[in-house]
Write a protein that holds these residues in place. Structure first.
Motif, PDB file in Angstrom:
ATOM      1  N   HIS A 240     -43.054  -4.804   1.226  1.00 56.96           N
ATOM      2  CA  HIS A 240     -43.354  -5.974   0.391  1.00 56.96           C
ATOM      3  C   HIS A 240     -42.849  -7.215   1.117  1.00 56.96           C
TER       4      HIS A 240
ATOM      5  N   ASP B 120     -47.854  -4.654   0.174  1.00 56.07           N
ATOM      6  CA  ASP B 120     -48.203  -4.983  -1.204  1.00 56.07           C
ATOM      7  C   ASP B 120     -47.833  -6.446  -1.424  1.00 56.07           C
TER       8      ASP B 120
ATOM      9  N   HIS C  43     -49.887  -6.368 -12.250  1.00 53.74           N
ATOM     10  CA  HIS C  43     -48.760  -5.523 -11.836  1.00 53.74           C
ATOM     11  C   HIS C  43     -48.201  -4.680 -12.978  1.00 53.74           C
TER      12      HIS C  43
ATOM     13  N   HIS D   9     -54.519  -5.140  -5.196  1.00 53.81           N
ATOM     14  CA  HIS D   9     -53.300  -4.570  -5.803  1.00 53.81           C
ATOM     15  C   HIS D   9     -53.342  -4.780  -7.322  1.00 53.81           C
TER      16      HIS D   9
ATOM     17  N   GLU E 266     -47.042  -9.420  -3.192  1.00 48.79           N
ATOM     18  CA  GLU E 266     -46.549  -9.886  -4.492  1.00 48.79           C
ATOM     19  C   GLU E 266     -45.228 -10.578  -4.207  1.00 48.79           C
TER      20      GLU E 266
HETATM   21 ZN   LIG Z   1     -46.578  -3.970  -6.211  1.00 48.17          ZN
END
Ligand SMILES: [Zn+2]
Length: 306
Positions: free
Chosen positions: A225, A7, A84, A80, A9
């Motif tokens: 992540h 993911d 968020h 994604h 970010e």
């Molecule tokens: Zn996320």
């Protein structure tokens, strides 16, 4: 083959820290994601593993070169969302607008369609199943946002734990690769990535992942992540539980990642779903092939004489 997913970010996008990081401060924060992605691409390359990177729209707009870099390294780029925000806190209209914004930006940047979607914090739950219809309308081929466990932020307990075609409220279906959990002494343990991967000892993670592959005979979806590989990230002052969840074992994560890549076989989520015949284009091709030979002339409108 299991699916390796990331993911994409930065540390300040995380839901567990959101109480201490106002959204309007995002633009002033140090972006660390590019360096972390670069390290991750190197590690995946060492293990010849292909992965799916679900990129946050907010970040893609600020770093389009990062999106192209991931694709050029041979990985799948997927979506994604944009902001968020948890899906169940949004109205269907807000969700549709921002999801389309993120998807179109990624597609313009890459020059090809994006097939997959993952919600912020796996927030497709009983309260937000309507999102599946919006994903189908937006042209996504698969979703990977359902976590079949109980959790304070997300989870759809009792959901089908294998990759499958899930029905949206309209009755249409979309391929779903749910997040994976193993069962130890009757308790569901989400061993397949993120905080659990950092906090649980690796032998337990490995036992859980083997259980999913061998005993249950199905692939798992591993997730990570970029900030989980970054012990040097700024420390945000939050409550003890969030601190534990976000900062535990950051310095051990890279070593564990190398072990999981050595112990299991991975590919992108698109490829893993295609191998199981769950993507709709793939499915209709398979159906055509399965038609008995005798009916083939009828399909083409040519009836045998006599
Ligand atoms: Zn996320």
């Amino acid at each position: 083959m299991n699916a390796f997913t990331v993911d994409v970010e930065d540390y300040f996008h995380v839901a567990a820290l959101s109480s201490a990081i106002p959204r309007d401060s995002w633009d002033k924060r140090e972006l660390r994601v590019e360096e972390n992605i670069e390290r991750l691409l190197g590690i995946l390359d060492e293990h010849s593993a292909q992965a799916t990177f679900f990129v946050l729209g907010w970040l893609a707009e600020r770093r389009p070169a990062l999106v192209r870099r991931i694709a050029d390294a041979g990985h799948e780029v997927a979506c994604h969302g944009y902001s968020h925000q948890l899906v169940y806190t949004q109205s269907p209209r807000e969700f549709r607008e921002e999801t389309l914004r993120a998807k179109s930006f990624l597609e313009d940047t890459l020059g090809h369609p994006v097939a997959g979607y993952r919600a912020a914090s796996f927030s497709v739950t009983q309260a937000s199943l309507w999102a599946l219809d919006i994903l189908i309308d937006a042209g996504f081929h698969y979703d990977s946002s359902i976590f079949p466990i109980h959790h304070d932020l997300y989870g759809l307990p009792g959901a089908n734990p294998e990759p499958h075609r899930v029905s949206a409220p309209s009755g249409r279906t979309i391929a779903e690769f749910p997040m994976s959990a193993a069962k130890f002494f009757g308790v569901q343990v989400p061993v397949s990535g993120g905080g659990y991967f950092r906090i649980l000892p690796y032998w337990l993670t490995r036992a859980g992942l083997r259980q999913i592959n061998q005993r249950r005979g199905r692939p798992f979806a591993f997730y990570l992540h970029p900030w989980e590989l970054d012990p040097g990230q700024p420390r945000i002052k939050v409550g003890a539980f969030s601190r534990f969840r976000h900062y535990t074992n950051l310095e051990r994560c890279e070593g564990r990642l190398r072990r999981v890549l050595a112990d299991f076989a991975f590919t992108s989520m698109h490829e893993a779903l295609q191998q199981r015949g769950l993507l709709s284009g793939e499915r209709s091709a398979a159906t055509r092939q399965r038609l008995p030979l005798a009916t083939a002339p009828l399909v083409h409108g040519r009836q045998p004489a006599g």
